[in-house]
Design an enzyme around this catalytic site. Structure first.
Site, PDB file in Angstrom:
ATOM      1  CE  LYS A   7      -3.834   2.207   2.482  1.00 47.32           C
ATOM      2  NZ  LYS A   7      -4.753   2.091   3.634  1.00 47.32           N
ATOM      3  CG  ASP A  48       0.193  11.171  -4.620  1.00 49.49           C
ATOM      4  OD1 ASP A  48      -0.219  10.211  -3.941  1.00 49.49           O
ATOM      5  OD2 ASP A  48       0.594  12.238  -4.108  1.00 49.49           O
ATOM      6  CG  ASP A  79     -14.829   1.321  -0.413  1.00 54.84           C
ATOM      7  OD1 ASP A  79     -15.913   1.837  -0.075  1.00 54.84           O
ATOM      8  OD2 ASP A  79     -13.735   1.871  -0.233  1.00 54.84           O
TER       9      ASP A  79
END
Length: 636
Positions: free
Chosen positions: A129, A141, A291
């Site tokens: 991550k 980004d 999610d």
């Protein structure tokens, strides 16, 4: 190639063989239809450095502890180098965020590295991550900074060692690469270090993974990128049940619909138990969107999470949750709401008539599991009484009214032996005094209830409410924030003429009354035992393995981050070591690196403060009442 080396890991990337992959291999922001993954490679960082590693987590994927000492360890777990056998990809998923369907989301900053089958035959998916841009990065980004990465690393391991199902964190790596972040969202951006965490889980599929098939949403007008592709939905369901619910698959593979319904029921049970675990330790996720809900019932995606300090049923750990959708007390009902959204997500293959009626399982499982947890937390292990629920409720109510610390007050109850024990009265007095020491002072409460809304925004909504009150619902989360501000003002006003002496007397009366009820209940426990000494020992063991001594409070994470941002990673490692034994009574702090205590308050921040200011590190055990400056910390 030695066993346990980074080069010898047993990769078997099953999900990429089982689910469709995007045919477009160029890495640019786009809608991805007809696929569950997009091939993409990590973006390298400059001079990666290891902040900390969790050896127990790394052992899951057969990495020998000596490998952490390798000069190139940080290169592999920053994404600069790829492990032999690794295949990198980003996962496509959608989600309901704060109650509204947001369309395609996906792994905007995370990257699948592959799946490792360890020596015992257990399969683990690993991902990075913060490893750079993917087709799902939207306007971001693809990077994470040191603040958020340390928080995720530490909390993943803290939750695991508390005994709660969760994704794990194997390593935390930072670098000399920088990204711009506006911590306060106030137009004063700064440059922060790009940092990466290695995440480990059976799978990172989530409820939102199945929402890519959603038809146009009536409220937001958004559509899943693979709407109508029931063929892929069936593929996903088959893969999920066969891989992660093998007993259900073995029993019902000849009747797919039944297998899917049984999977739905088991997922509902796991989710109910998971949120009951969170409630029992006072932990809030912060962003319980669909999610961020795991398809195997584990805690996933650590962002603006928070452990409660003083008990507050309306505790909001995420400062950007203006409407209070994800407060502590609402977490069970939100998880159930998400389960219903999952039922809707798979309705192209499994009719709602087969799944929605089964959501009743959630309430039954939650109630049963939570009740058993609470009985252990109060040491009620010999008898069951109808009034036990009232005892729990009155304890929480007393915590709330006195502003007392959730974790420490639960922990101290094990110090009280059963009535009839020789030292009972002495211990009762000690417990009473300790509970009172954990209550909030008048000044602390005034600080807690100070205004948080922008004064101009508050006045604007106030004027609107006076002139057009019927427009309140149209303000949505803005109105909810206004209502909370009004409530804070009212509570603050109530405290205007309250003295510390008044507060102490009130606290004393409330805790004395609750303890009297608790003692009467414990007498019924004592009546059922013949050996008080053995019963007290057993009671203490059960309670101290259910009520943690150490949790990752925001200020503890803050101290570790402050030191790390100055280049000192020892406090991150020290905190990790403490969190690996959260129930320990005899942790030897002398063997740990010394750091941190209450000093000059830091500035409130997004995830955490970027400034150490004049704070010094002087050593602290982290099991006492939090320092006064901790209430200034804000996480978004």
């Amino acid at each position: 190639m030695s066993s346990g080396s980074l080069e010898s890991l047993n990769f078997d990337n099953l999900v990429l063989r089982s689910l469709p992959i995007d045919s477009e291999e160029e890495n640019y922001i786009r809608q991805v239809s007809g696929a569950c993954f997009s091939k993409v490679k990590p973006t390298p960082v400059s001079n990666p450095q290891l902040v900390a590693a969790s050896l127990p987590a790394l052992s899951l994927i057969d990495i020998d502890p000596k490998q952490v000492e390798r000069a190139d360890f940080a290169e592999f777990f920053s994404g600069n180098k790829l492990l032999p056998g690794s295949e990198t990809a980003a996962h496509c998923y959608c989600g309901h965020q704060f109650g509204y369907f947001s369309g395609q989301l996906g792994d905007g900053a995370a990257m699948y590295l592959g799946e490792i089958v360890n020596k015992s035959g257990t399969r683990w998916e690993i991902q990075l991550k913060g490893s750079g841009l993917t087709p799902f990065s939207r306007s971001a980004d693809g990077r994470k900074v040191l603040r958020s990465t340390i928080r995720e690393f530490l909390c993943s391991e803290a939750i695991h060692h508390l005994g709660i199902p969760t994704t794990r964190a194997g390593s935390c790596v930072t670098s000399d690469s920088r990204v711009v972040r506006d911590i306060f969202y106030d137009g004063h951006p700064i440059q922060e270090r790009c940092s990466i965490v290695l995440r480990i889980a059976p799978t990172f599929l989530r409820f939102g993974s199945f929402e890519i098939f959603k038809a146009t949403d009536s409220e937001t007008g958004r559509t899943g990128p693979s709407v109508g592709r029931n063929d892929i939905l069936k593929q996903m369901l088959d893969y999920t049940v066969q891989t992660f619910y093998p007993k259900i698959w073995q029993a019902h593979s000849a009747d797919k619909e039944t297998a899917y319904v049984e999977f739905f029921k088991e997922l509902t049970r796991r989710t109910a138990r998971l949120v009951a675990d969170w409630q029992s330790v006072g932990w809030c996720h912060g962003v319980l969107n669909t999610d961020n809900m795991s398809i195997v019932g584990v805690t996933i995606d650590y962002g603006p999470f928070g452990f409660m300090d003083k008990y507050d049923p309306d505790f909001i750990c995420n400062a950007s949750d203006d409407g209070g959708r994800y407060t502590y007390i609402k977490q069970p009902q939100i998880c159930k709401w998400n389960i219903k959204k999952f039922a809707e997500a798979i309705q192209g293959v499994v009719p709602l008539a087969k799944t929605v009626p089964e959501t009743k399982i959630f309430d039954e499982e939650y109630s049963d599991y939570y009740t058993k947890k609470m009985r252990k937390k109060f040491g009620l292990i010999n008898t069951i009484e109808e009034q036990d629920g009232d005892l729990v409720g009155s304890f929480l109510d007393t915590l709330h009214k006195t502003g007392a610390d959730f974790t420490n007050c639960f922990r101290c109850l094990s110090r009280l032996p059963l009535p009839g024990s020789p030292d009972f009265e002495e211990r009762l007095q000690e417990v009473t005094e300790y509970l009172l020491s954990q209550c909030s002072t008048v000044e602390e409460l005034k600080k807690e209830y100070r205004p948080r809304m922008n004064p101009r925004q508050f006045q604007m909504i106030m004027m609107l409410m006076e002139s057009n009150p019927q427009l309140a619902p149209a303000l949505g989360r803005g109105f909810a924030a206004f209502s909370q501000e009004i409530e804070r003002l009212e509570k603050s006003k109530e405290l205007e003429n309250v003295t510390d002496e008044d507060k102490k007397k009130e606290n004393q009366a409330m805790w004395t009354a609750w303890l009297k009820t608790y003692v009467e209940r414990l007498k019924k426990e004592a009546d059922k035992v013949t050996d008080l000494t053995a019963a007290n020992q057993r009671r203490k063991e059960v309670m101290n393995m259910t009520n943690p001594r150490f949790i990752l409070r925001n200020y503890i994470a803050q101290n570790a981050i402050d030191a790390a941002e100055k280049g000192d990673f020892s406090e991150v490692r020290r905190v990790l070591e403490i969190l690996q034994t959260p129930y320990s009574e005899d942790l030897d702090f002398g063997s740990l690196s010394q750091a941190t205590a209450e000093t000059t308050p830091p500035a409130a921040t997004e995830d955490t403060s970027n400034s150490v200011e004049s704070r010094t590190f002087v050593g602290q055990c982290y099991d006492g009442k939090p320092p006064s400056w901790s209430t200034d910390l804000r996480v978004t």
